[in-house]
Motif scaffolding. Structure first.
Motif, PDB file in Angstrom:
ATOM      1  N   LEU A 158       3.545  -0.967  -0.019  1.00  0.00           N
ATOM      2  CA  LEU A 158       3.879   0.064  -1.012  1.00  0.00           C
ATOM      3  C   LEU A 158       3.178  -0.190  -2.331  1.00  0.00           C
ATOM      4  N   VAL A 159       3.090  -1.444  -2.728  1.00  0.00           N
ATOM      5  CA  VAL A 159       2.339  -1.779  -3.941  1.00  0.00           C
ATOM      6  C   VAL A 159       0.883  -1.358  -3.774  1.00  0.00           C
ATOM      7  N   PHE A 160       0.321  -1.629  -2.598  1.00  0.00           N
ATOM      8  CA  PHE A 160      -1.063  -1.248  -2.296  1.00  0.00           C
ATOM      9  C   PHE A 160      -1.250   0.263  -2.427  1.00  0.00           C
ATOM     10  N   LEU A 161      -0.384   1.042  -1.816  1.00  0.00           N
ATOM     11  CA  LEU A 161      -0.553   2.488  -1.766  1.00  0.00           C
ATOM     12  C   LEU A 161      -0.292   3.155  -3.105  1.00  0.00           C
ATOM     13  N   LYS A 162       0.614   2.589  -3.900  1.00  0.00           N
ATOM     14  CA  LYS A 162       1.006   3.231  -5.158  1.00  0.00           C
ATOM     15  C   LYS A 162       0.273   2.683  -6.371  1.00  0.00           C
ATOM     16  N   ALA A 163      -0.648   1.753  -6.159  1.00  0.00           N
ATOM     17  CA  ALA A 163      -1.358   1.141  -7.285  1.00  0.00           C
ATOM     18  C   ALA A 163      -2.196   2.187  -8.019  1.00  0.00           C
ATOM     19  N   SER A 164      -2.063   2.217  -9.331  1.00  0.00           N
ATOM     20  CA  SER A 164      -2.874   3.129 -10.146  1.00  0.00           C
ATOM     21  C   SER A 164      -4.223   2.481 -10.439  1.00  0.00           C
ATOM     22  N   SER A 165      -5.239   3.311 -10.686  1.00  0.00           N
ATOM     23  CA  SER A 165      -6.599   2.804 -10.871  1.00  0.00           C
ATOM     24  C   SER A 165      -6.710   1.862 -12.060  1.00  0.00           C
ATOM     25  N   GLY A 166      -5.838   2.030 -13.059  1.00  0.00           N
ATOM     26  CA  GLY A 166      -5.910   1.170 -14.234  1.00  0.00           C
ATOM     27  C   GLY A 166      -5.286  -0.202 -14.028  1.00  0.00           C
ATOM     28  N   ARG A 167      -4.556  -0.379 -12.924  1.00  0.00           N
ATOM     29  CA  ARG A 167      -3.886  -1.662 -12.677  1.00  0.00           C
ATOM     30  C   ARG A 167      -4.228  -2.215 -11.287  1.00  0.00           C
ATOM     31  N   PHE A 168      -5.429  -1.889 -10.825  1.00  0.00           N
ATOM     32  CA  PHE A 168      -5.809  -2.274  -9.473  1.00  0.00           C
ATOM     33  C   PHE A 168      -5.697  -3.767  -9.222  1.00  0.00           C
ATOM     34  N   TRP A 169      -6.274  -4.555 -10.111  1.00  0.00           N
ATOM     35  CA  TRP A 169      -6.331  -5.987  -9.834  1.00  0.00           C
ATOM     36  C   TRP A 169      -4.944  -6.624  -9.805  1.00  0.00           C
ATOM     37  N   LYS A 170      -4.107  -6.316 -10.791  1.00  0.00           N
ATOM     38  CA  LYS A 170      -2.766  -6.876 -10.810  1.00  0.00           C
ATOM     39  C   LYS A 170      -1.968  -6.404  -9.592  1.00  0.00           C
ATOM     40  N   SER A 171      -2.071  -5.119  -9.299  1.00  0.00           N
ATOM     41  CA  SER A 171      -1.317  -4.567  -8.167  1.00  0.00           C
ATOM     42  C   SER A 171      -1.796  -5.146  -6.846  1.00  0.00           C
ATOM     43  N   MET A 172      -3.101  -5.276  -6.688  1.00  0.00           N
ATOM     44  CA  MET A 172      -3.622  -5.777  -5.419  1.00  0.00           C
ATOM     45  C   MET A 172      -3.338  -7.263  -5.230  1.00  0.00           C
TER      46      MET A 172
END
Length: 485
Positions: A158-172
């Motif tokens: 869910l973190v992967f799918l909902k990650a916003s482009s501005g927080r890609f690295w932290k989310s991924m």
């Protein structure tokens, strides 16, 4: 029955599905604190949780009569909770129930990502629980890390799918961390990560690139830590453990479960087709494909059970959500239902598993054995007998010896697989054959089914019966055997 704009029918169905699920699992939930083993793995997991927290060899030598072919993390989590509640089996059952709830909530969150409304998403969460009961009823509330692993992996997805482009690295990095933790709980939960990567390859390659780099960093770090802690024996037992495999085993099992799955497979196809092959709908198709392939491959292995279908249950539930959206959406509504498309779609969504779960309940009493409640005193009496016995005892149902506070002498299944595969010799020194021939065990406890077909090779079972005789039947399930005079 007309459906108003606030989702009245969905709310009614949520209540009906949840009530049915709770009625079906009432006995397993009541049996959580009882000293009655519901699964071969319960005692096995409890012993290794005990080793993890109190010391011992977590990954024994290859010639040992016990084997650990699971990653280490679940044993520490169960052991920590077990230290609080005083029983690792009860702790594992509690964690399994909580994890199943987390996974069901995540199914609802996946549904929201697919564009479903709040009521339909909650209905999907409830339907998933019914699907789990239909496909794997004897895995509800048992000490097994399957749902615990899925709780981490679905959260990471869910973190992967909902990650916003501005927080890609932290989310991924967070997504990769949660998925890796899930893999350290149980390493077979690979369908969802594979589906994420396949979907992103087609629809969002930047997301995939960042995720792969993050996974590489997190994965290498985790592998280094666990290898430094447990070394080559862990790698050997996780990746190269002795287990017989035959595809002919998978075909009848998949044939059995497909009769409960096919309505939802049709829903996935209809939903994907009517929604115009969109990216989110394609994710569900990819997820189902990986889940089915992975389940089929794993079911070819001896000792693998229907709990490997958890990903299939998730994917099919999400497919049912697509089906409702496709039939009742504003863009391509189904005119044949004359304004009642969503009513019909929601009913079609829940009916197959509602009917199938009732069929399972009445046709498979082993999945909710009421005798678990009635026979608890017999199980406790058996453990008490073993606990008062001087000398070694061997249990096929390891929970019996665990509750008797006796060490784990032999893991019948894995030891049998090693003998079949030739990893150890049947007549090896200090092996089971030598021990039963010398009558080293004060008692041996086997399952009743082992009187006909056991987990050990026939040469070992013959030696057992030549040197030991049945002296008691406990709860019509366990056979207590004592040395012959």
């Amino acid at each position: 029955m007309a459906l108003d704009q606030h989702g009245r029918l969905e709310r009614i169905l949520i209540g009906v599905v949840l009530l049915q699920f709770l009625a079906l699992v009432a006995i397993p939930l009541c049996a959580i604190p009882l000293h009655v083993s519901r699964n071969y793995n319960e005692g096995w997991n409890a012993y290794f949780a005990q080793i993890a927290l109190h010391g011992g060899v977590l990954y024994p030598p290859v010639d040992a009569m016990v084997t650990n072919n699971y990653p280490p993390l679940s044993f520490y989590l169960v052991g920590a909770v077990g230290k609080v509640v005083g029983d690792n089996i009860v702790a594992g059952r509690l964690l399994a129930v909580l994890s199943l709830i987390v996974v069901s909530i995540n199914v609802g969150r996946f549904s929201r990502w697919l564009g479903a409304g709040r009521a339909l998403s909650v209905l999907a969460s409830a339907l998933f629980l019914l699907g789990v009961y239909t496909l794997m009823p004897d895995y509800i509330a048992i000490n097994d890390p399957q749902f615990l692993a899925h709780a981490f992996v679905t959260s990471g997805a869910l973190v992967f799918l909902k990650a916003s482009s501005g927080r890609f690295w932290k989310s991924m990095l967070l997504s990769a961390g949660l998925i890796v933790v899930g893999g350290l709980v149980k390493h077979s939960v690979i369908s969802l990560p594979l589906a994420l990567c396949a979907w992103a390859l087609f629809y969002d390659r930047r997301r995939l690139g960042v995720f792969l780099v993050s996974s590489l960093v997190v994965g290498i770090t985790a592998c280094t830590v666990v290898y430094m802690a447990w070394g080559e024996p862990m790698v050997r037992d996780l990746l190269f453990n002795a287990r017989l495999a035959n595809l002919s085993r998978a075909f009848p099992i998949m044939g059995y479960v497909l009769r409960f799955l096919w309505p939802y497979v049709v829903m996935v196809i209809v939903g994907w087709w009517r929604l115009g092959h969109r990216d989110k709908a394609s994710f569900v198709v990819l997820y189902l494909t990986w889940s089915m392939l992975n389940a089929f491959w794993m079911l070819a292995g001896a000792g693998v059970n229907l709990n490997v279908l958890c990903d299939v249950a998730i994917a099919l539930t999400l497919g049912a959500v697509l089906f409702v959206k496709a039939l009742s959406g504003d863009e391509r509504p189904v005119r044949i239902f004359h304004g009642h498309a969503k009513t019909v779609a929601c009913l079609l969504m829940v009916l197959p598993w509602m009917v199938a779960s009732l069929f399972i309940y009445f046709s498979r009493p082993d999945a909710h054995n009421v005798n678990d409640l009635a026979d608890v005193h017999q199980w406790e009496g058996l453990s008490r007998t073993l606990s008062l016995t001087k000398g070694e005892v061997a249990c096929e149902t390891l929970a019996v010896c665990y509750w008797a506070h006796k060490p784990m002498e032999i893991d019948f299944f894995n030891y049998g697989e090693k003998v079949y595969a030739g990893s150890v010799y049947a007549d090896a020194p200090e092996g089971f054959l030598v021990k039963v021939t010398q009558k080293s065990y004060a008692y041996v406890v086997i399952e009743k089914n082992s009187l006909i077909y056991g987990r050990l090779p026939s040469v070992l079972m013959r030696a057992l019966f030549d040197n030991y005789k049945p002296v008691a039947m406990v709860a019509d399930e366990e056979v207590l055997m004592a040395p012959r005079k």
